[in-house]
Design an enzyme around this catalytic site. Structure first.
Site, PDB file in Angstrom:
ATOM      1  CB  SER A 217      -0.943   0.001   1.205  1.00 23.32           C
ATOM      2  OG  SER A 217      -0.233  -0.232   2.402  1.00 23.32           O
ATOM      3  CG  HIS A 263      -1.375   4.074   3.824  1.00 22.05           C
ATOM      4  ND1 HIS A 263      -2.708   3.760   3.962  1.00 22.05           N
ATOM      5  CD2 HIS A 263      -0.732   2.888   3.678  1.00 22.05           C
ATOM      6  CE1 HIS A 263      -2.865   2.451   3.903  1.00 22.05           C
ATOM      7  NE2 HIS A 263      -1.674   1.899   3.744  1.00 22.05           N
TER       8      HIS A 263
END
Length: 313
Positions: A217, A263
């Protein structure tokens, strides 16, 4: 009679017409000729061209004189096949299979966070996930600050369970093919790896040193930022990208098990790398792009070195 005989003799002694033969196959008669060099060619040597037919040598010379197709950002046109995207997905899936095999239990597939939908840790994730510095149950000490720098790279190929893997691979499939077609294989791979590394470095720098973090991610958020930057550079509509990015950011801040630093780090590095690739001046574009990517890489290494010194000290 004598005069006529002499004339007849002159006719028989003149040149005898011959049928042309293929320049590559002297035993084959032909009346076909290359439209470029006018050499005789047989049907086997004949190659279709934009105008008429050409011999193999002229076709090869024409190909060498034609510049290979490039994307708007200098990448190779081979990116339209999405080969790098497919290889990255295959690699992530392979690592997941190895991770499940190393656990020898169902917890590697499910039973972890998000109500049991996420998988648990495995010996492989323990070995390769981002970890600042921690003491393991057997008394040993490990982490990036202890010299295990590989964790900053391996973590982007490790996942906690099948759901974690499927969500990231879906994002990679959707975003990766478009970006690879626009940037070319090499530039897309550099973007993906830098974004993944950037997210992992951010997790290392801004997360508790004894917390494991892993997943593609970090790179996927970098791809989200990159597709936005590149679409704006091309003057295309980005209204469909913003809601998806916002939804992912909401999940990032509301789900406890998600690495916020990872992230956001991937998002920022992906955006910066995309700016370098998309806005490099056309003159000496390759040099500017390579230099920009190198600067981003050096900056990430510098952040990791500073964090290591703080933890090790």
């Amino acid at each position: 009679m004598t005069e006529r005989s002499g004339q007849a003799g002159d006719a028989t002694e003149g040149p005898v017409p011959t049928t042309p033969v293929c320049y590559r196959h002297p035993d084959r008669e032909t009346y076909l000729r290359c439209t470029r060099c006018d050499r005789p060619i047989c049907p086997e040597c004949m190659r279709d061209a934009s105008v008429g037919h050409q011999c193999p040598e002229c076709v090869a010379e024409g190909r060498r004189s034609v510049r290979p197709a490039r994307t708007a950002f200098g990448g190779g046109a081979a990116g339209r096949h999405g080969t790098v995207t497919k290889v990255l997905i295959a690699l992530n899936v392979l690592v997941m299979v190895i991770s499940i095999a190393s656990a020898r239990s169902g917890s590697a597939i499910a039973g972890g966070g998000l109500g049991g939908l996420m998988g648990g840790g495995t010996p492989l994730t323990e070995w390769g996930a981002v970890l600042g510095l921690a003491r393991f149950p057997d008394g040993s000490i490990g982490g990036v600050a202890d010299g295990q720098w590989y964790r900053l790279v391996t973590a982007m190929f490790l996942h906690y369970g099948l759901l974690h893997l499927l969500l990231n691979m879906w994002g990679l499939w959707v975003l990766g093919r478009s970006l690879e077609a626009l940037l070319g294989p090499l530039r897309f791979l550099a973007l993906y790896l830098l974004a993944g590394l950037g997210g992992n470095v951010a997790a290392y720098v801004f997360t508790e040193p004894n917390r494991f973090t892993a997943g593609a991610s970090t790179a996927i958020f970098g791809l989200f930022a990159a597709i936005f930057v590149i679409m704006r550079r091309l003057g295309r509509d980005t209204s469909a990208i913003v809601p998806i990015l916002v939804i992912n950011l909401v999940f990032t801040f509301t789900v406890p098990s998600i690495s916020v630093a990872g992230h956001l780090g991937g998002l920022v590095v992906g955006a910066v790398t995309a700016l370098v690739l998309a806005y490099a001046p056309r003159m000496r574009r390759n040099v500017f792009q390579a230099a920009g990517v190198a600067i981003v890489l050096v900056a990430l290494i510098g952040m990791a070195v500073v964090r290591t010194a703080a933890l090790a000290g």
